[in-house]
Scaffold this motif. Structure first.
Motif, PDB file in Angstrom:
ATOM      1  N   ARG A   1      11.876  81.520 -60.188  1.00  0.00           N
ATOM      2  CA  ARG A   1      12.280  83.019 -60.410  1.00  0.00           C
ATOM      3  C   ARG A   1      13.638  83.325 -59.328  1.00  0.00           C
ATOM      4  N   ILE A   2      13.199  82.776 -58.147  1.00  0.00           N
ATOM      5  CA  ILE A   2      14.397  82.965 -56.892  1.00  0.00           C
ATOM      6  C   ILE A   2      15.820  82.530 -57.350  1.00  0.00           C
ATOM      7  N   SER A   3      15.506  81.349 -57.875  1.00  0.00           N
ATOM      8  CA  SER A   3      16.762  80.469 -58.474  1.00  0.00           C
ATOM      9  C   SER A   3      17.430  81.247 -59.648  1.00  0.00           C
ATOM     10  N   ASN A   4      16.796  81.776 -60.575  1.00  0.00           N
ATOM     11  CA  ASN A   4      17.081  82.543 -61.558  1.00  0.00           C
ATOM     12  C   ASN A   4      17.934  83.871 -61.112  1.00  0.00           C
ATOM     13  N   LEU A   5      17.171  84.559 -60.203  1.00  0.00           N
ATOM     14  CA  LEU A   5      17.777  85.656 -59.619  1.00  0.00           C
ATOM     15  C   LEU A   5      19.278  85.275 -58.922  1.00  0.00           C
ATOM     16  N   LEU A   6      19.330  84.387 -58.186  1.00  0.00           N
ATOM     17  CA  LEU A   6      20.255  83.900 -57.372  1.00  0.00           C
ATOM     18  C   LEU A   6      21.504  83.705 -58.370  1.00  0.00           C
ATOM     19  N   GLY A   7      21.081  82.862 -59.399  1.00  0.00           N
ATOM     20  CA  GLY A   7      21.961  82.579 -60.186  1.00  0.00           C
ATOM     21  C   GLY A   7      22.461  83.586 -61.106  1.00  0.00           C
ATOM     22  N   GLY A   8      21.477  84.785 -61.414  1.00  0.00           N
ATOM     23  CA  GLY A   8      22.064  85.941 -62.163  1.00  0.00           C
ATOM     24  C   GLY A   8      23.192  86.486 -61.533  1.00  0.00           C
ATOM     25  N   ILE A   9      22.927  86.480 -60.062  1.00  0.00           N
ATOM     26  CA  ILE A   9      23.766  87.443 -59.215  1.00  0.00           C
ATOM     27  C   ILE A   9      25.145  86.736 -59.277  1.00  0.00           C
ATOM     28  N   LEU A  10      25.105  85.303 -59.154  1.00  0.00           N
ATOM     29  CA  LEU A  10      26.541  84.681 -59.084  1.00  0.00           C
ATOM     30  C   LEU A  10      27.309  84.712 -60.439  1.00  0.00           C
ATOM     31  N   ILE A  11      26.484  84.687 -61.690  1.00  0.00           N
ATOM     32  CA  ILE A  11      26.981  84.954 -63.000  1.00  0.00           C
ATOM     33  C   ILE A  11      27.521  86.477 -62.976  1.00  0.00           C
TER      34      ILE A  11
END
Length: 485
Positions: free
Chosen positions: A268-278
């Motif tokens: 979930r943390i990985s997805n959140l950080l990835g979403g911020i970058l996208i």
């Protein structure tokens, strides 16, 4: 937990299709109503002005991080509860229910206290200006007071779902959302005159503004958490516990829950950080691109609601079948749920493809945004069936406790395919910087590639059969026991 609320997947009088539907429909209704209420909540806060929307939106990322961590922690509870139900070991079910409450006490409450202590620091980190800083800080502090009860709702909801009761969390969450909207109505706005059916009525209101929205949220969270606690202590069934029980933490059981949950937390943390970058990458294409991508995401979220309900059904049924030592049945039910899900999503995607422009137009009058968002929606409908299959299979893997491999698959496909490809093309090579259409097409292309790679990796893992023994030290009995509750 009343027996009538729990779906018995071993009931010979019900077909497998009936059982899947009984588990899935409450989750679907819950997601639909929560989304609609969220839109209403956003509109009510937005009626105060741009400052209110900005103040609340700045608080959301940190809240999502806390909420995501707790939801992921519930993964381990769901998996082991399902195993214990499948094995017919209801003493273990009750022990896991008590452990779930202690997890809230020893992990959730300190986390909420930390969040409250940093109520002013968080919006500063998020770049809040002096015009909205006080509003954001006040919102954070008030909501933090209700957050421990929200954790009760989430974690105990995981207990019920693992036991096959998806109705109870649905009813509680629907109630929480309704209370939140009603609270917003009376706490945000001041006393005012309203015309209802041609009559002028004096509508009372507190006039607290952003603080009123926070108070409504905190009150609804508190009510939901208290109801959940009352249910586990007062409703008879497999998950009922008593205040006289031994609430000392079983550290062996805690480690099992933690080992299953920790990869889900990282995911979930990985997805959140990835979403911020996208999001930052999309922002480099301009305001129109941001709006188009946001509305595409909204339409996609609506289309994928059946996926979450089918995923939960797969998680619960696989966990219970493995607890009963029926691994072949767990494998078969996963394939069956996938088939049913593909039929549903295909119909949904056809409707979404045809009606894409009308759906997007509902959220914005901007012609350019409608054009770009409609194209994105139609491109993504082509990949939705594959994404649906990936959702169901990943739910089955999580139900088996195979969260570590699931985390690796999601991280690899998300970061090495979608994020890396999108950032390289748009931020490094500059593609789409002078052509919004090209930029949005690139975003869709790598999103689809991520879906395909993820689905293939999930399917490969599923076909290997290694997920069946993902939990090495199974706390359930070694021999299958007929499940009765």
């Amino acid at each position: 937990m009343a027996k009538k609320s729990r779906v018995d997947i071993f009931d010979p009088t019900k077909s497998q299709f009936q059982i899947i539907c009984l588990l899935a429909w409450p989750v679907l209704v819950e997601n639909i109503m929560s989304t609609l209420v969220n839109y209403a909540d956003t509109a009510m806060v937005g009626s105060l002005g741009a400052y209110a929307t900005a103040a609340v939106s700045l608080c959301n990322p940190a809240m999502f991080l806390v909420t995501g961590a707790v939801l992921a922690l519930g993964t381990g509870v769901t998996v082991l509860i399902a195993r214990s139900i499948g094995a017919g070991d209801f003493n273990l079910t009750k022990k896991l229910t008590r452990l779930a409450i202690m997890l809230i006490v020893v992990l959730g409450i300190p986390l909420c206290a930390l969040y409250a202590a940093m109520h002013r620091v968080i919006p500063i980190w998020m770049g809040a200006g002096p015009d909205i800083l006080d509003y954001s800080a006040s919102y954070n502090l008030i909501v933090a007071c209700g957050r421990p009860f929200a954790m009760c709702t989430m974690v105990l909801g995981s207990v019920f779902r693992g036991a096959g009761d998806t109705k109870s969390p649905m009813y509680v969450n629907l109630g929480v959302n309704v209370v939140n909207v009603i609270g917003n109505f009376f706490l945000i706005n001041p006393t005012r005159q309203m015309n209802i059916l041609g009559m002028s009525i004096t509508m009372p209101g507190a006039g607290w503004g952003v603080s009123g929205a926070a108070a409504a949220t905190a009150i609804s969270m508190t009510i939901g958490g208290i109801i959940m606690l009352c249910m586990v202590f007062m409703r008879p069934g497999a998950t009922q516990i008593s205040l006289r029980d031994d609430f000392r933490i079983d550290w062996k059981l805690f480690r099992q829950v933690w080992n299953i949950s920790l990869p889900a937390i990282f995911e979930r943390i990985s997805n959140l950080l990835g979403g911020i970058l996208i999001s930052a990458t999309v922002a480099s294409l301009g305001t129109i691109a941001i709006a188009s991508n946001t509305l595409h995401g909204t339409a996609e979220q609506i289309a994928m609601m059946p996926a979450f309900s089918m995923q939960m059904a797969a998680t619960t049924m696989v966990g219970q079948y493995l607890g009963a030592r029926m691994s072949d049945k767990a494998e078969k039910v996963t394939m069956d749920i996938t088939k049913y899900a593909l039929i549903i999503i295909t119909i949904t995607c056809v409707v979404l493809f045809v009606c894409a422009e009308h759906i997007v137009s509902f959220f914005t009058p901007d012609a350019d945004v409608i054009m770009y968002a409609t194209r994105m929606v139609r491109i993504m409908t082509c990949a939705q069936p594959i994404q649906m299959a990936a959702f169901v299979i990943s739910g089955a893997l999580r139900g088996a406790g195979d969260t570590r491999v699931t985390m690796y698959i999601v991280a690899v496909s998300n970061w090495l395919v979608r994020i890396l490809g999108t950032v390289l093309c748009i931020r490094v090579f500059g593609l789409g910087q002078n052509n919004i259409q090209l930029g949005l097409d690139i975003i869709c292309m790598f999103m689809c590639a991520d879906i395909v790679v993820r689905a293939l990796l999930f399917y490969k893992r599923f076909r290997s059969g290694k997920w069946k023994t993902a939990i090495k030290d199974d706390p359930a009995p070694a021999k299958p026991v007929e499940a009765k509750a």
